[in-house]
Design an enzyme around this catalytic site. Sequence first.
Site, PDB file in Angstrom:
ATOM      1  N   HIS A  88      51.131  -1.434  57.778  1.00 38.07           N
ATOM      2  CA  HIS A  88      50.440  -0.168  57.483  1.00 38.07           C
ATOM      3  C   HIS A  88      51.103   0.558  56.296  1.00 38.07           C
ATOM      4  O   HIS A  88      51.168   1.775  56.240  1.00 38.07           O
ATOM      5  CB  HIS A  88      50.365   0.715  58.729  1.00 38.07           C
ATOM      6  CG  HIS A  88      51.681   1.020  59.380  1.00 38.07           C
ATOM      7  ND1 HIS A  88      52.640   0.082  59.641  1.00 38.07           N
ATOM      8  CD2 HIS A  88      52.194   2.186  59.844  1.00 38.07           C
ATOM      9  CE1 HIS A  88      53.676   0.651  60.233  1.00 38.07           C
ATOM     10  NE2 HIS A  88      53.427   1.928  60.347  1.00 38.07           N
ATOM     11  N   ARG A 127      65.894  -0.820  42.815  1.00 33.97           N
ATOM     12  CA  ARG A 127      65.701   0.619  42.572  1.00 33.97           C
ATOM     13  C   ARG A 127      66.649   1.477  43.407  1.00 33.97           C
ATOM     14  O   ARG A 127      66.480   2.691  43.488  1.00 33.97           O
ATOM     15  CB  ARG A 127      64.246   0.989  42.876  1.00 33.97           C
ATOM     16  CG  ARG A 127      63.267   0.399  41.873  1.00 33.97           C
ATOM     17  CD  ARG A 127      61.851   0.301  42.425  1.00 33.97           C
ATOM     18  NE  ARG A 127      60.904  -0.238  41.461  1.00 33.97           N
ATOM     19  CZ  ARG A 127      60.814  -1.532  41.115  1.00 33.97           C
ATOM     20  NH1 ARG A 127      61.629  -2.414  41.637  1.00 33.97           N
ATOM     21  NH2 ARG A 127      59.924  -1.928  40.227  1.00 33.97           N
TER      22      ARG A 127
HETATM   23  N1  INI Z   1      58.949   3.523  57.814  1.00 38.30           N
HETATM   24  C1  INI Z   1      59.615   3.438  56.637  1.00 38.30           C
HETATM   25  O1  INI Z   1      60.270   4.408  56.247  1.00 38.30           O
HETATM   26  N2  INI Z   1      59.552   2.312  55.890  1.00 38.30           N
HETATM   27  C2  INI Z   1      58.865   1.210  56.303  1.00 38.30           C
HETATM   28  O2  INI Z   1      58.863   0.187  55.553  1.00 38.30           O
HETATM   29  C3  INI Z   1      58.189   1.274  57.551  1.00 38.30           C
HETATM   30  N3  INI Z   1      57.502   0.120  58.073  1.00 38.30           N
HETATM   31  O3  INI Z   1      57.787  -1.007  57.641  1.00 38.30           O
HETATM   32  O4  INI Z   1      56.684   0.229  58.993  1.00 38.30           O
HETATM   33  C4  INI Z   1      58.226   2.470  58.293  1.00 38.30           C
HETATM   34  N4  INI Z   1      57.558   2.583  59.462  1.00 38.30           N
HETATM   35  C5  INI Z   1      57.834   3.606  60.418  1.00 38.30           C
HETATM   36  C6  INI Z   1      57.057   4.889  60.143  1.00 38.30           C
HETATM   37  O5  INI Z   1      57.579   5.572  59.014  1.00 38.30           O
HETATM   38  C7  INI Z   1      57.175   5.831  61.343  1.00 38.30           C
HETATM   39  O6  INI Z   1      58.533   6.116  61.596  1.00 38.30           O
HETATM   40  C8  INI Z   1      56.542   5.238  62.601  1.00 38.30           C
HETATM   41  O7  INI Z   1      55.213   4.838  62.354  1.00 38.30           O
HETATM   42  C9  INI Z   1      56.548   6.287  63.753  1.00 38.30           C
HETATM   43  O8  INI Z   1      55.741   7.413  63.405  1.00 38.30           O
END
Ligand code: INI
Length: 153
Positions: A88, A127
């Site tokens: 997502h 980065r």
């Molecule tokens: N959150 C991130 O900061 N980076 C990511 O790559 C990521 N992935 O891979 O899913 C990610 N998912 C968690 C998201 O930010 C929320 O914490 C989670 O959906 C709960 O609300």
Amino acid sequence: MKVLEGQLLAQGQKIGIVASRFNDFIVSHLVAGAEDCFVRHGGNTEDLTLAFVPGAFEIPLIAQKMAESGKFDAVVCVGAIIRGATPHFDMVANESAKGIAAASMKSGIPVTNGILTTDSIEQAVERAGTKAGNKGADAMISAIEMINLAKQF
Ligand code: INI
């Protein structure tokens, strides 16, 4: 013509940093880059406050709370959203960017976006302090400049 610009001097500035724990291997380097940038531009590390959130999706709420607290001149957001590992990706990337912009407009202080959005872990590493700079430092220097520019209005 009168030209307004913000100086890159951080002396006396108080800045909140919001960092996500997700992809901490990368994000810890963005936090270090932001702190190093602040100190090298004359800021005092005791004037930085760091808040951790679970993931990039949660950054905007805490950024807005920090921005509206009256305790900071700006808020710097750092995180890493990596497409390869994130089905997502687009949703998390869009919502975090929109939320950060909204936090800035609502609070009236600079809230800068140092969240990496990359296709691969390798691009994120590039980065986060290797060959393509450090996005945490970029977001910090933008905050320093914007604080000094905004004071002129
Ligand atoms: N959150 C991130 O900061 N980076 C990511 O790559 C990521 N992935 O891979 O899913 C990610 N998912 C968690 C998201 O930010 C929320 O914490 C989670 O959906 C709960 O609300």
